[in-house]
Every structure is written in C-alpha cells, then in structure tokens.
Design a protein around this motif. Structure first.
Motif, PDB file in Angstrom:
ATOM      1  N   ILE A 177      35.644  31.255  80.915  1.00 60.74           N
ATOM      2  CA  ILE A 177      35.161  31.554  79.555  1.00 60.74           C
ATOM      3  C   ILE A 177      33.653  31.281  79.527  1.00 60.74           C
ATOM      4  O   ILE A 177      33.214  30.130  79.687  1.00 60.74           O
ATOM      5  CB  ILE A 177      35.888  30.663  78.514  1.00 60.74           C
ATOM      6  CG1 ILE A 177      37.408  30.893  78.607  1.00 60.74           C
ATOM      7  CG2 ILE A 177      35.375  30.925  77.099  1.00 60.74           C
ATOM      8  CD1 ILE A 177      38.247  29.903  77.820  1.00 60.74           C
ATOM      9  N   LYS A 220      44.654  20.958  73.012  1.00 57.45           N
ATOM     10  CA  LYS A 220      45.589  20.690  74.117  1.00 57.45           C
ATOM     11  C   LYS A 220      45.367  21.653  75.290  1.00 57.45           C
ATOM     12  O   LYS A 220      45.250  21.229  76.432  1.00 57.45           O
ATOM     13  CB  LYS A 220      47.060  20.846  73.641  1.00 57.45           C
ATOM     14  CG  LYS A 220      47.403  20.020  72.431  1.00 57.45           C
ATOM     15  CD  LYS A 220      48.833  20.282  71.983  1.00 57.45           C
ATOM     16  CE  LYS A 220      49.138  21.688  71.478  1.00 57.45           C
ATOM     17  NZ  LYS A 220      48.513  22.047  70.197  1.00 57.45           N
ATOM     18  N   CYS A 274      44.085  21.758  68.222  1.00 58.94           N
ATOM     19  CA  CYS A 274      43.553  20.399  68.422  1.00 58.94           C
ATOM     20  C   CYS A 274      42.944  20.214  69.811  1.00 58.94           C
ATOM     21  O   CYS A 274      42.360  19.163  70.089  1.00 58.94           O
ATOM     22  CB  CYS A 274      44.637  19.358  68.175  1.00 58.94           C
ATOM     23  SG  CYS A 274      45.970  19.472  69.373  1.00 58.94           S
ATOM     24  N   HIS A 286      54.584  22.619  71.829  1.00 57.19           N
ATOM     25  CA  HIS A 286      54.611  22.448  70.377  1.00 57.19           C
ATOM     26  C   HIS A 286      55.880  21.746  69.943  1.00 57.19           C
ATOM     27  O   HIS A 286      56.008  21.355  68.787  1.00 57.19           O
ATOM     28  CB  HIS A 286      54.568  23.823  69.689  1.00 57.19           C
ATOM     29  CG  HIS A 286      53.172  24.291  69.484  1.00 57.19           C
ATOM     30  ND1 HIS A 286      52.722  25.492  69.959  1.00 57.19           N
ATOM     31  CD2 HIS A 286      52.119  23.710  68.868  1.00 57.19           C
ATOM     32  CE1 HIS A 286      51.450  25.632  69.637  1.00 57.19           C
ATOM     33  NE2 HIS A 286      51.060  24.557  68.985  1.00 57.19           N
TER      34      HIS A 286
HETATM   35  N1  LIG Z   1      37.853  31.016  74.296  1.00 57.97           N
HETATM   36  C1  LIG Z   1      37.513  30.346  73.202  1.00 57.97           C
HETATM   37  N2  LIG Z   1      36.363  30.612  72.547  1.00 57.97           N
HETATM   38  C2  LIG Z   1      36.002  29.939  71.436  1.00 57.97           C
HETATM   39  N3  LIG Z   1      36.735  28.957  70.888  1.00 57.97           N
HETATM   40  C3  LIG Z   1      37.889  28.640  71.486  1.00 57.97           C
HETATM   41  C4  LIG Z   1      38.346  29.310  72.661  1.00 57.97           C
HETATM   42  N4  LIG Z   1      39.540  28.768  73.038  1.00 57.97           N
HETATM   43  C5  LIG Z   1      39.820  27.822  72.124  1.00 57.97           C
HETATM   44  N5  LIG Z   1      38.841  27.737  71.203  1.00 57.97           N
HETATM   45  C6  LIG Z   1      38.781  26.814  70.057  1.00 57.97           C
HETATM   46  O1  LIG Z   1      38.893  25.488  70.546  1.00 57.97           O
HETATM   47  C7  LIG Z   1      39.734  24.712  69.708  1.00 57.97           C
HETATM   48  C8  LIG Z   1      40.881  24.153  70.538  1.00 57.97           C
HETATM   49  O2  LIG Z   1      41.697  25.242  70.954  1.00 57.97           O
HETATM   50  P1  LIG Z   1      42.926  25.057  71.924  1.00 57.97           P
HETATM   51  O3  LIG Z   1      43.481  26.416  72.207  1.00 57.97           O
HETATM   52  O4  LIG Z   1      42.551  24.217  73.059  1.00 57.97           O
HETATM   53  O5  LIG Z   1      43.932  24.242  70.993  1.00 57.97           O
HETATM   54  P2  LIG Z   1      45.476  24.000  71.143  1.00 57.97           P
HETATM   55  O6  LIG Z   1      45.730  22.621  70.669  1.00 57.97           O
HETATM   56  O7  LIG Z   1      45.925  24.335  72.518  1.00 57.97           O
HETATM   57  O8  LIG Z   1      46.051  25.058  70.106  1.00 57.97           O
HETATM   58  P3  LIG Z   1      47.445  25.813  70.057  1.00 57.97           P
HETATM   59  O9  LIG Z   1      48.485  24.753  69.945  1.00 57.97           O
HETATM   60  O10 LIG Z   1      47.355  26.655  68.825  1.00 57.97           O
HETATM   61  O11 LIG Z   1      47.563  26.639  71.311  1.00 57.97           O
HETATM   62  C9  LIG Z   1      40.190  25.632  68.587  1.00 57.97           C
HETATM   63  O12 LIG Z   1      39.354  25.427  67.481  1.00 57.97           O
HETATM   64  C10 LIG Z   1      39.994  27.011  69.155  1.00 57.97           C
HETATM   65  O13 LIG Z   1      39.709  27.947  68.138  1.00 57.97           O
END
Ligand SMILES: Nc1ncnc2c1ncn2[C@@H]1O[C@H](COP(=O)(O)OP(=O)(O)OP(=O)(O)O)[C@@H](O)[C@H]1O
Length: 284
Positions: free
Chosen positions: A89, A75, A73, A237
């Motif tokens: 990145i 975070k 989502c 989480h």
């Molecule tokens: N380096 C990246 N390159 C491309 N897409 C990315 C990258 N990092 C995250 N994403 C995408 O961005 C969106 C948000 O990812 P993010 O890791 O911020 O979520 P999160 O809420 O922290 O997830 P989790 O709880 O699984 O760690 C997701 O769809 C993920 O696939």
C-alpha cells in the motif's frame, strides 16, 4: 479460577449464548512461552492518518493469538505488518520495532519474499490461483526452490494437503481447478498453499467469514491441529471463535492495543473497562 466464576464470566461474553465455560478451551499456556514475534511501539500511518498507535505485542510460539476489536480499530493493519503486506500500500508507513526470532523484519537487508514464506497469510475470502489443486500447492515450493525433483515436490504437495485436512477429499481430482472446490475446501487449499513453503507463522485474516458454520468448524479444528507445528495469529470478529481457538487474545480499540492476556482472562476478567464493554456487547 472457580467454575462458577468462569461460568458467570463466560455468560458475559454473550449472554445466553452457547459459549460454555469448557469451550474457552485453549490448553493451558506453558509457563515460559517463547516469543516468535516481539513488536514494540508500532505506529502505522496511511498517508497522514494514523491507524496504529504505539502497539507493543509479543506473539508466542505454537500458540494461537487472536486479535479482536470493533471494525476499523487496526487489527488487519497490525496483522499485515507481520509479513510486510502493508508494503503493497503506497501510502502506508510503519515505524517501531518488529522482530521475528530476534531479526528486524523491516531491516534493509530483509528479503521480503522469503519473509512472506516464513510468515504465510490466509485471507478472508479464499483466493486459490486459477490453476489445478496440485499446482496451487506446488507453486510456492517451486518458486522458492524447495523441491529438487518431482517426487519430492509430490511429497510436499501431498503432505501439505494432508496437514490442511484436505487430502482425502481431493486426492482423486488433483488436476481439477482449485476454484472447483467448495468455499471451505478452497480455504483449506489456501492453508495447504501457505504450509507448502514451510512457514513458521500463519496469519489468518477472518479466515471463516465467508464460510458456513460446518466449514467454519472444520477450519477451527484445523487451526487447533496446526498449532502443534506453527504459530498462528488470527483476526476475527467472532468473540466465540477467539474463545474457542486461541490461547492468547489482544483487544484493539481505535488503533490502540488496549490489553492482551490469556484468552480465558480476557473473556472472564479483563483489566480494562473498554475490553469489558466490548466483550459484553456494549459497543462494537
Ligand atoms: N489501504 C488503506 N488506505 C487508507 N486507510 C486504510 C487502509 N486500510 C485500512 N485503513 C484505515 O485504517 C484503519 C484500520 O483499518 P483496519 O482494516 O486495520 O481495521 P480492522 O480492525 O481490521 O477493521 P475490520 O474489522 O473492519 O476489518 C481504518 O480507519 C481504515 O479505514
């Protein structure tokens, strides 16, 4: 809020769980808290994929702010905006306003190395440098020129290990590798390393996910102690963990910050149905 209502609502968080009303504890919020970060209308893209949409969130001084929400989502993406870790990145693009103490952290003149000292980060998996326990903590102050002599460097290293609750366990083995410590100790070493460069803010991305329950409890206690001197943002989480350690919680869903409020309010009386559904386990 009445005790009955709190109790009923706490059982919503996780029916039959050990989250008791008293454990949604963070001491009461100060009436007029001061924001450390004010972020407005933040969008983040990975190439053409939008990961965050119009996120506006303030992070308040000497509070723990928890970021919760289902996997993917956004975070961690949001967390990484706060010390420009997303810069590493290639495909990532951040827009919107992100002010730290009123200063635009994405301004051209912002020194990113200095920013990352002011806004330290602790990762999911403890990642000590392949160096001694002492050198893990001394490294940052050395490269930032914070210690004029060895005695002052010692003071910083010992003080940081003490604040991270690790000194008594490692004081007789400071020359041993950081990697020789247990997982929980390694995570506290990483916290000591972040503290050593005198940050204002510590970002924690699921800092307990690789730890056992005892090591997790120790880190949670530490987070509560650190709040006296630092502002903390934690991605977790675990809703129980968010309820135990934070004063304020933001709920993310599909790249949107659905709502943010006092932690007790989020877990007992959220405004948005999506938050309600998430905390009651209907999705996520
Ligand atoms: N380096 C990246 N390159 C491309 N897409 C990315 C990258 N990092 C995250 N994403 C995408 O961005 C969106 C948000 O990812 P993010 O890791 O911020 O979520 P999160 O809420 O922290 O997830 P989790 O709880 O699984 O760690 C997701 O769809 C993920 O696939």
């Amino acid at each position: 809020m009445s005790v009955l209502r709190t109790a009923a609502a706490a059982s919503l968080v996780n029916p039959g769980s050990t989250v008791m009303p008293g454990s949604i504890h963070g001491p009461l919020l100060t009436p007029t808290p001061e924001p450390t970060f004010v972020t407005t209308n933040v969008d983040v893209y990975y190439a053409t994929k939008q990961a965050l949409k119009g996120v506006s969130l303030s992070i308040y001084r000497h509070e723990v702010t928890a970021l919760i929400g289902p996997s993917g989502c956004g975070k961690s993406t949001y967390l990484r905006c706060l010390n420009r870790m997303n810069d590493t990145i290639d495909t990532c693009r951040v827009t919107g306003s992100l002010l730290l103490d009123g200063q635009d952290i994405y301004a051209r003149e912002m020194d990113v190395v200095h920013l990352r000292a002011r806004v330290g980060m602790v990762f999911q998996k403890p990642n000590p440098f392949p160096k001694s326990i002492y050198e893990n903590v001394a490294y940052g102050p050395r490269i930032h020129g914070l210690a004029s002599d060895r005695q002052y460097l010692d003071e910083i290293v010992f003080g940081s290990l003490e604040k991270a609750g690790l000194l008594s366990e490692v004081k007789d083995r400071l020359d041993q590798p950081g990697t020789s410590l247990s997982g929980g100790q390694q995570q506290r070493l990483c916290i000591a390393r972040a503290i050593a460069v005198q940050p204002e803010v510590i970002l924690m991305d699921e800092p307990c996910s690789a730890l056992d329950p005892i090591a997790t409890a120790r880190i949670e206690e530490l987070i509560d102690e650190l709040r006296t001197n630092y502002t903390i943002v934690i991605v977790t989480h675990s809703m129980q963990q968010a309820a135990r350690v934070s004063q304020r919680t933001g709920f993310f869903h599909l790249g949107v910050l659905v709502e943010t409020d006092d932690t007790e309010k989020i877990f007992t009386n959220p405004r948005d149905k999506r938050t309600q559904d998430y905390i009651t386990g209907r999705f996520g």
